[in-house]
Design an enzyme around this catalytic site. Structure first.
Site, PDB file in Angstrom:
ATOM      1  N   ASN A 169       0.861  -1.180   0.000  1.00 33.01           N
ATOM      2  CA  ASN A 169       0.000   0.000   0.000  1.00 33.01           C
ATOM      3  C   ASN A 169       0.899   1.232   0.000  1.00 33.01           C
ATOM      4  OD1 ASN A 169      -1.763   2.060   0.585  1.00 33.01           O
ATOM      5  ND2 ASN A 169      -2.775   1.006   2.268  1.00 33.01           N
ATOM      6  N   ARG A 197      -2.744  -2.090  -3.328  1.00 32.28           N
ATOM      7  CA  ARG A 197      -3.807  -1.079  -3.281  1.00 32.28           C
ATOM      8  C   ARG A 197      -3.567  -0.080  -4.409  1.00 32.28           C
ATOM      9  NH1 ARG A 197      -4.012   4.314   0.080  1.00 32.28           N
ATOM     10  NH2 ARG A 197      -5.982   5.076  -0.731  1.00 32.28           N
ATOM     11  N   HIS A 227     -10.786   6.150  -1.294  1.00 30.80           N
ATOM     12  CA  HIS A 227     -10.899   5.500   0.029  1.00 30.80           C
ATOM     13  C   HIS A 227     -11.872   4.326   0.007  1.00 30.80           C
ATOM     14  CE1 HIS A 227      -9.683   9.661   1.733  1.00 30.80           C
ATOM     15  NE2 HIS A 227      -8.625   8.887   1.673  1.00 30.80           N
ATOM     16  N   HIS A 261     -14.472   9.131   6.278  1.00 32.04           N
ATOM     17  CA  HIS A 261     -13.070   8.707   6.375  1.00 32.04           C
ATOM     18  C   HIS A 261     -12.228   9.974   6.477  1.00 32.04           C
ATOM     19  CE1 HIS A 261      -9.473   6.171   5.377  1.00 32.04           C
ATOM     20  NE2 HIS A 261      -9.023   7.399   5.174  1.00 32.04           N
ATOM     21  N   ASN A 278      -5.425  12.188   6.513  1.00 32.64           N
ATOM     22  CA  ASN A 278      -4.751  13.293   5.841  1.00 32.64           C
ATOM     23  C   ASN A 278      -5.495  13.611   4.538  1.00 32.64           C
ATOM     24  OD1 ASN A 278      -2.781  15.257   5.680  1.00 32.64           O
ATOM     25  ND2 ASN A 278      -1.520  13.959   4.371  1.00 32.64           N
ATOM     26  N   GLY A 279      -5.948  12.560   3.857  1.00 34.09           N
ATOM     27  CA  GLY A 279      -6.942  12.719   2.786  1.00 34.09           C
ATOM     28  C   GLY A 279      -8.291  12.431   3.421  1.00 34.09           C
ATOM     29  N   ARG A 314      -5.354  19.407   0.313  1.00 33.58           N
ATOM     30  CA  ARG A 314      -6.152  19.519  -0.917  1.00 33.58           C
ATOM     31  C   ARG A 314      -7.356  20.428  -0.714  1.00 33.58           C
ATOM     32  NH1 ARG A 314      -6.563  13.112  -1.044  1.00 33.58           N
ATOM     33  NH2 ARG A 314      -4.366  12.681  -0.672  1.00 33.58           N
ATOM     34  N   ARG A 355      -2.999  17.296  14.542  1.00 32.55           N
ATOM     35  CA  ARG A 355      -2.414  17.435  15.893  1.00 32.55           C
ATOM     36  C   ARG A 355      -1.721  18.789  16.059  1.00 32.55           C
ATOM     37  NH1 ARG A 355      -0.072  11.511  15.335  1.00 32.55           N
ATOM     38  NH2 ARG A 355       0.137  12.417  13.271  1.00 32.55           N
ATOM     39  N   ILE A 376      -8.006  11.173  11.848  1.00 28.67           N
ATOM     40  CA  ILE A 376      -8.749  12.237  12.546  1.00 28.67           C
ATOM     41  C   ILE A 376     -10.042  11.662  13.123  1.00 28.67           C
ATOM     42  CG2 ILE A 376      -9.925  14.455  12.255  1.00 28.67           C
ATOM     43  CD1 ILE A 376      -7.886  15.073   9.977  1.00 28.67           C
ATOM     44  N   GLY A 377     -10.738  10.864  12.302  1.00 30.77           N
ATOM     45  CA  GLY A 377     -12.012  10.277  12.744  1.00 30.77           C
ATOM     46  C   GLY A 377     -11.852   9.424  13.993  1.00 30.77           C
ATOM     47  N   GLU A 378     -10.731   8.706  14.093  1.00 32.09           N
ATOM     48  CA  GLU A 378     -10.519   7.806  15.230  1.00 32.09           C
ATOM     49  C   GLU A 378     -10.000   8.542  16.464  1.00 32.09           C
ATOM     50  OE1 GLU A 378      -7.956   4.523  13.889  1.00 32.09           O
ATOM     51  OE2 GLU A 378      -8.904   4.887  11.963  1.00 32.09           O
ATOM     52  N   ASN A 379      -9.228   9.622  16.228  1.00 34.43           N
ATOM     53  CA  ASN A 379      -8.480  10.225  17.342  1.00 34.43           C
ATOM     54  C   ASN A 379      -8.877  11.634  17.752  1.00 34.43           C
ATOM     55  OD1 ASN A 379      -6.433   8.092  17.745  1.00 34.43           O
ATOM     56  ND2 ASN A 379      -5.937   8.572  15.624  1.00 34.43           N
ATOM     57  N   GLU A 389      -8.216  -2.093   5.975  1.00 36.42           N
ATOM     58  CA  GLU A 389      -8.028  -2.131   4.516  1.00 36.42           C
ATOM     59  C   GLU A 389      -7.243  -3.354   4.059  1.00 36.42           C
ATOM     60  OE1 GLU A 389      -6.621   1.862   5.069  1.00 36.42           O
ATOM     61  OE2 GLU A 389      -7.812   2.526   3.367  1.00 36.42           O
TER      62      GLU A 389
HETATM   63  P1  AMP Z   1      -4.363   9.050   8.338  1.00 38.31           P
HETATM   64  O1  AMP Z   1      -4.136   9.656   6.979  1.00 38.31           O
HETATM   65  O2  AMP Z   1      -5.606   8.211   8.409  1.00 38.31           O
HETATM   66  O3  AMP Z   1      -3.158   8.362   8.897  1.00 38.31           O
HETATM   67  O4  AMP Z   1      -4.634  10.280   9.330  1.00 38.31           O
HETATM   68  C1  AMP Z   1      -3.701  11.306   9.529  1.00 38.31           C
HETATM   69  C2  AMP Z   1      -4.394  12.456  10.255  1.00 38.31           C
HETATM   70  O5  AMP Z   1      -4.863  11.979  11.533  1.00 38.31           O
HETATM   71  C3  AMP Z   1      -3.453  13.621  10.555  1.00 38.31           C
HETATM   72  O6  AMP Z   1      -4.109  14.863  10.288  1.00 38.31           O
HETATM   73  C4  AMP Z   1      -3.206  13.485  12.030  1.00 38.31           C
HETATM   74  O7  AMP Z   1      -2.943  14.719  12.631  1.00 38.31           O
HETATM   75  C5  AMP Z   1      -4.534  12.946  12.505  1.00 38.31           C
HETATM   76  N1  AMP Z   1      -4.381  12.399  13.850  1.00 38.31           N
HETATM   77  C6  AMP Z   1      -3.683  11.316  14.222  1.00 38.31           C
HETATM   78  N2  AMP Z   1      -3.701  11.187  15.574  1.00 38.31           N
HETATM   79  C7  AMP Z   1      -4.421  12.233  16.043  1.00 38.31           C
HETATM   80  C8  AMP Z   1      -4.796  12.697  17.344  1.00 38.31           C
HETATM   81  N3  AMP Z   1      -4.432  12.038  18.441  1.00 38.31           N
HETATM   82  N4  AMP Z   1      -5.571  13.808  17.427  1.00 38.31           N
HETATM   83  C9  AMP Z   1      -5.937  14.481  16.323  1.00 38.31           C
HETATM   84  N5  AMP Z   1      -5.604  14.118  15.073  1.00 38.31           N
HETATM   85  C10 AMP Z   1      -4.859  13.008  14.937  1.00 38.31           C
END
Ligand code: AMP
Length: 398
Positions: A10, A91, A179, A202, A205-206, A235, A286, A333-336, A384
């Site tokens: 991936n 992927r 996605h 989703h 970052n994207g 973007r 973050r 972002i969705g998870e954290n 995924e």
């Molecule tokens: P991904 O592309 O799914 O890996 O997500 C990356 C995005 O998730 C970035 O903008 C990170 O800043 C955000 N992210 C990861 N951990 C956290 C956190 N603890 N709080 C807020 N955003 C986070």
């Protein structure tokens, strides 16, 4: 088949992630996972973890180019420490209008997908490079392409079609979405009780969002390329086409050739815009949260803009679906990002989306809606690689 190690590859614009699953006899056990990250830098990261999370490799090599990066992965996989893969799943963000089905990779298929680089300009060059390398470094091992656009193939014509002259539609210009493997993995994890009316956001970052009816994609935010839809890390998301024409004319007025102007516009729209462009600080949520806590107004505007576009898209998807049973957040972002989930849902109370702040105060998988919320709100990490392995096993048996 007794033992069937499947390698999943991936690639992102500056990283290659991989994992090996044991997939024989219906098993789906992750054996190892790893990544090379920071391609194009002097201080990259190369790590491999076993199934228990124990680091087997943890290095900081110089990664001047993707060739050096992939050699690290390939050497590790040939070292005899891990099972030799008997099949490989790649992927792929987009294979253009002619490559829409997950299938076995041939050199001709790679050429065909490469001809549609404009449909995923940040992702296609490294993905096709790795496919060619994998064919040559694992000779005789079947390689399969698993497409993000596959999940979105069920969209009705009215959602796919773009309001442009038909000569461009005939060239394949339409909504493909992205996605898709993440969305597929959320539906898979909800089975057998997939809610009839589902929205998945989703947010990584994207970032993108999909409306899913009876487990099938009805509509999605990303368009021809992953640059469309909601605002992402770097973007624009959807934007008045007049803005792009305005910027293009500025480049032409400054003396650029048509090609230079088009290339520069692509960089502006997909690498310099979004959260980074608005905040003038970072594409990383973050960093933006830290800056907001320190009183940075531009960071606040960037995050407000992100939340605002999500509220708009979720609202319009509820209208398209004719209601909503469940909203799922996924991606980094969705998870954290507890605050983003809370802020987005707070604006959607009128649509029956009510989050319990105590339940929302969590990172990772959880149900975060209040008990009295008409809509269930969940956080589910994507799976995924598992979906890629499932497709590879299915295609191997065809
Ligand atoms: P991904 O592309 O799914 O890996 O997500 C990356 C995005 O998730 C970035 O903008 C990170 O800043 C955000 N992210 C990861 N951990 C956290 C956190 N603890 N709080 C807020 N955003 C986070």
């Amino acid at each position: 088949m007794a033992s069937l190690p499947v390698l999943v590859l991936n690639s992102g614009s500056s990283s290659i992630k991989f994992s090996v699953y044991e997939a024989g006899n219906g098993e789906r056990t992750k054996l190892v996972e790893g990544a090379v990250d920071g391609i194009g830098t002097d201080l990259g990261k190369f790590w491999i973890k076993d199934a228990n999370g124990k680091k087997l490799v943890d290095e900081t090599p110089a990664l001047p180019n993707r060739s050096v990066a992939f050699k690290l992965v390939s050497d590790a996989l040939h070292s005899g420490t891990f099972p030799t893969p008997l099949a490989i799943g790649h992927r792929m963000v987009s294979g253009g209008p002619t490559v829409q089905d997950n299938q076995r990779i041939t050199p001709e298929l790679i050429d065909e997908m490469e001809s549609y680089t404009a449909f995923a300009p940040l992702h296609t060059p490294i993905a096709v490079y790795i496919m060619r390398e994998a064919l040559s470094q694992f000779p005789g091992t079947p390689n399969f392409v698993i497409l993000d656009t596959y999940f979105h193939r069920t969209m009705p014509e009215v959602a796919k079609h773009m309001p442009i002259p038909s000569e461009y539609a005939a060239m394949g210009v339409r909504r493909y979405g992205a996605h898709g493997i993440s969305y597929e993995s959320i539906v898979y994890q909800l089975e057998p009780k997939v809610p009839e009316k589902l929205i998945v956001a989703h947010l990584g970052n994207g970032a993108s969002i999909s409306a899913i009816l009876h487990g099938q994609c009805l509509d999605t935010s990303m368009g021809l390329t992953p640059t469309g839809g909601i605002i992402s890390g770097t973007r624009t998301g959807d934007i008045d086409p007049g803005v792009l024409i305005f910027i293009l004319r500025k480049f032409v007025d400054a003396g650029m050739t048509a090609k230079e102007a088009a290339d520069q516009l692509e960089i502006v729209a997909s690498k310099k815009a979004g959260l980074l462009g608005v905040s003038e600080l970072s594409n990383d949520m973050r960093d933006l949260r830290d800056a907001i806590n320190a009183g940075n107004a531009k960071a606040r505007l960037a995050v407000d803009k992100f939340n605002w576009t999500l509220v708009k898209w979720i609202g319009s998807f509820v209208a398209e679906l004719g209601g909503l049973d469940m909203l799922v957040f996924t991606g980094g972002i969705g998870e954290n990002d507890i605050a983003a989930r809370g802020e987005i849902c707070a604006a959607l109370g009128a649509l029956g989306i009510i989050v319990d702040p105590a339940k929302n105060n969590i990172r990772g998988e959880a149900t975060i809606s209040a008990d009295h919320s008409p809509v269930t709100v969940r956080v589910i990490p994507p799976a995924e690689d598992l979906i890629i392995v499932n497709h590879v096993v299915r295609l191997l048996s065809e």
